[in-house]
Design an enzyme around this catalytic site. Sequence first.
Site, PDB file in Angstrom:
ATOM      1  N   HIS A 139       0.903  -1.258  -0.025  1.00 18.84           N
ATOM      2  CA  HIS A 139       0.131  -0.072  -0.188  1.00 18.84           C
ATOM      3  C   HIS A 139       0.980   1.294   0.091  1.00 18.84           C
ATOM      4  CE1 HIS A 139      -3.718  -2.366   1.897  1.00 18.84           C
ATOM      5  NE2 HIS A 139      -3.444  -2.644   0.579  1.00 18.84           N
TER       6      HIS A 139
ATOM      7  N   ALA B  26       2.091  -9.139  18.740  1.00 19.64           N
ATOM      8  CA  ALA B  26       3.083  -9.586  17.998  1.00 19.64           C
ATOM      9  C   ALA B  26       4.552  -9.354  18.262  1.00 19.64           C
ATOM     10  CB  ALA B  26       3.044  -8.768  16.584  1.00 19.64           C
TER      11      ALA B  26
HETATM   12  P1  NAD Z   1      -6.358  -3.319  10.578  1.00 18.12           P
HETATM   13  O1  NAD Z   1      -6.404  -1.951  11.327  1.00 18.12           O
HETATM   14  O2  NAD Z   1      -7.436  -3.398   9.598  1.00 18.12           O
HETATM   15  O3  NAD Z   1      -6.558  -4.535  11.638  1.00 18.12           O
HETATM   16  C1  NAD Z   1      -5.420  -4.612  12.596  1.00 18.12           C
HETATM   17  C2  NAD Z   1      -5.126  -5.711  13.099  1.00 18.12           C
HETATM   18  O4  NAD Z   1      -3.911  -6.029  14.083  1.00 18.12           O
HETATM   19  C3  NAD Z   1      -6.599  -6.320  13.985  1.00 18.12           C
HETATM   20  O5  NAD Z   1      -6.745  -7.684  13.619  1.00 18.12           O
HETATM   21  C4  NAD Z   1      -6.013  -6.360  15.255  1.00 18.12           C
HETATM   22  O6  NAD Z   1      -6.809  -7.512  16.074  1.00 18.12           O
HETATM   23  C5  NAD Z   1      -4.584  -6.590  15.321  1.00 18.12           C
HETATM   24  N1  NAD Z   1      -3.814  -6.093  16.348  1.00 18.12           N
HETATM   25  C6  NAD Z   1      -3.742  -5.165  16.878  1.00 18.12           C
HETATM   26  N2  NAD Z   1      -2.888  -4.901  17.937  1.00 18.12           N
HETATM   27  C7  NAD Z   1      -2.173  -6.156  17.674  1.00 18.12           C
HETATM   28  C8  NAD Z   1      -0.789  -6.661  18.229  1.00 18.12           C
HETATM   29  N3  NAD Z   1      -0.099  -5.744  19.099  1.00 18.12           N
HETATM   30  N4  NAD Z   1      -0.337  -7.663  17.720  1.00 18.12           N
HETATM   31  C9  NAD Z   1      -0.794  -8.363  16.949  1.00 18.12           C
HETATM   32  N5  NAD Z   1      -1.863  -7.997  16.261  1.00 18.12           N
HETATM   33  C10 NAD Z   1      -2.697  -7.011  16.810  1.00 18.12           C
HETATM   34  O7  NAD Z   1      -5.159  -3.542   9.699  1.00 18.12           O
HETATM   35  P2  NAD Z   1      -4.723  -4.249   8.407  1.00 18.12           P
HETATM   36  O8  NAD Z   1      -5.287  -5.336   8.152  1.00 18.12           O
HETATM   37  O9  NAD Z   1      -3.390  -4.172   8.239  1.00 18.12           O
HETATM   38  O10 NAD Z   1      -5.565  -3.114   7.200  1.00 18.12           O
HETATM   39  C11 NAD Z   1      -5.925  -2.021   7.187  1.00 18.12           C
HETATM   40  C12 NAD Z   1      -5.141  -0.906   6.277  1.00 18.12           C
HETATM   41  O11 NAD Z   1      -4.602   0.107   7.006  1.00 18.12           O
HETATM   42  C13 NAD Z   1      -3.869  -1.464   5.660  1.00 18.12           C
HETATM   43  O12 NAD Z   1      -4.205  -1.414   4.211  1.00 18.12           O
HETATM   44  C14 NAD Z   1      -2.768  -0.390   5.704  1.00 18.12           C
HETATM   45  O13 NAD Z   1      -2.623   0.309   4.638  1.00 18.12           O
HETATM   46  C15 NAD Z   1      -3.434   0.795   6.607  1.00 18.12           C
HETATM   47  N6  NAD Z   1      -3.083   1.031   7.958  1.00 18.12           N
HETATM   48  C16 NAD Z   1      -1.510   1.152   8.165  1.00 18.12           C
HETATM   49  C17 NAD Z   1      -0.810   1.519   9.276  1.00 18.12           C
HETATM   50  C18 NAD Z   1       0.525   1.479   9.472  1.00 18.12           C
HETATM   51  O14 NAD Z   1       1.147   1.715   8.454  1.00 18.12           O
HETATM   52  N7  NAD Z   1       0.939   1.155  10.651  1.00 18.12           N
HETATM   53  C19 NAD Z   1      -1.675   1.774  10.501  1.00 18.12           C
HETATM   54  C20 NAD Z   1      -3.173   1.911  10.045  1.00 18.12           C
HETATM   55  C21 NAD Z   1      -3.620   1.546   8.966  1.00 18.12           C
END
Ligand code: NAD
Length: 253
Positions: free
Chosen positions: A120, A233
Site C-alpha cells: 500500500h 506480535a
Molecule cells: P487493521 O487496522 O484492519 O487491523 C489490525 C489488526 O491488528 C486487527 O486484526 C487487530 O486485532 C490486530 N492487532 C492489534 N494490535 C495487535 C498486536 N499488538 N499484535 C498483533 N495483532 C494486533 O489493519 P490491516 O489489516 O493492516 O488493514 C488496514 C489498512 O490500514 C492497511 O491496508 C494499511 O495500509 C493501513 N494502515 C496502516 C498503518 C501502518 O502503516 N502502521 C496503520 C493503520 C492503517
Amino acid sequence: MTDELINRAAEDIIKAKKVVALTGAGMSVESGIAPFRGKGGIWEKYDPVEYAYIDVLRTDPGKTWILLSEMQKEILKAKPNPSHLSLAELERLGFLSSIITQNVDGLHHEAGNKNVIEFHGNHRQAYCMECGKQIKSEEISLETLPPRCDCGGVLRPDVVFFGEAIPPEALTKSNQETRSCDVMLVIGTSAEVQPAASLPDIAKSSGATIIEINIEETGFTGYTSDYFIKGKAGEILPKIVNKVKDESTNLSA
Ligand code: NAD
Ligand code: ZN
C-alpha cells in the site's frame, strides 16, 4: 498452549524452504501507530468512506488531510518494536524470504529488513498531485491543510487510497512470493482489506502452511489459518525467533 504453538511455528519455519510474512497494522500498534479497525482504531473517529477514498482526496483534500496528518505525525515519530526487529533477525538468519506489508510506516525497512514489498505504498514519501514533484513527508508542514507544493498543487502521501489500484510491481512480486512459499506468517492483519486479504488463501491453495498471529481471531482464523497464536506480535515473534535460533544451532552443532 501458546508455548506449544510457538515451538510448532519455529519448527515449521526451520523445515520450510521458503517463509514469507504478510503484515498489517497490528504489527505497529506497539510502536504507537493506531490500526484502522478494532479498539482505538482510526475508524472509531473517521469514517473511511468520508475520509479515505481517492475521490475525497481529489474533491475535498483538506478533509482527507485531517486523517492523513494524524497518521503522518504518528508514523514520523514511531520506532520499530520487537516484532519488526524479530522479522529483521529472521531474514538475517536466512529464514525469511520476504515481507509483504500492508503498512505504510516504513518500519520494516527501518528495522533492517531488505526484502520488503510495500503493498500500500509508504507514507514517508509524498508527491504533488499537479506537477509530480517528490518530497519527504518530514519536510511537509501540517500547519495549513491540505499541504501544498511550490506550484500550488496539493501534496499527497505515496500510499494507496481506497478506490486506487495496488502498484503493479508490488502486486506481481507479492503474487510470486505468495505462490512459492511453503510457510506464510500472517501477522496483525484483520483480513478485511482486499486484495491483500486473499494472499493467505492463495498461499494455502499452493500448499503453504498458514501461521496466524493476532490479539484476536479474524476471518482467517479456523479457515485459512492452519493454527492461530493469540497474543501481541511484539511478544510472540521474539519467542518464535529465539526458538528458531536455538533449534537451528542445535541442528548444526
Ligand atoms: P487493521 O487496522 O484492519 O487491523 C489490525 C489488526 O491488528 C486487527 O486484526 C487487530 O486485532 C490486530 N492487532 C492489534 N494490535 C495487535 C498486536 N499488538 N499484535 C498483533 N495483532 C494486533 O489493519 P490491516 O489489516 O493492516 O488493514 C488496514 C489498512 O490500514 C492497511 O491496508 C494499511 O495500509 C493501513 N494502515 C496502516 C498503518 C501502518 O502503516 N502502521 C496503520 C493503520 C492503517
Ligand atoms: Zn507541484
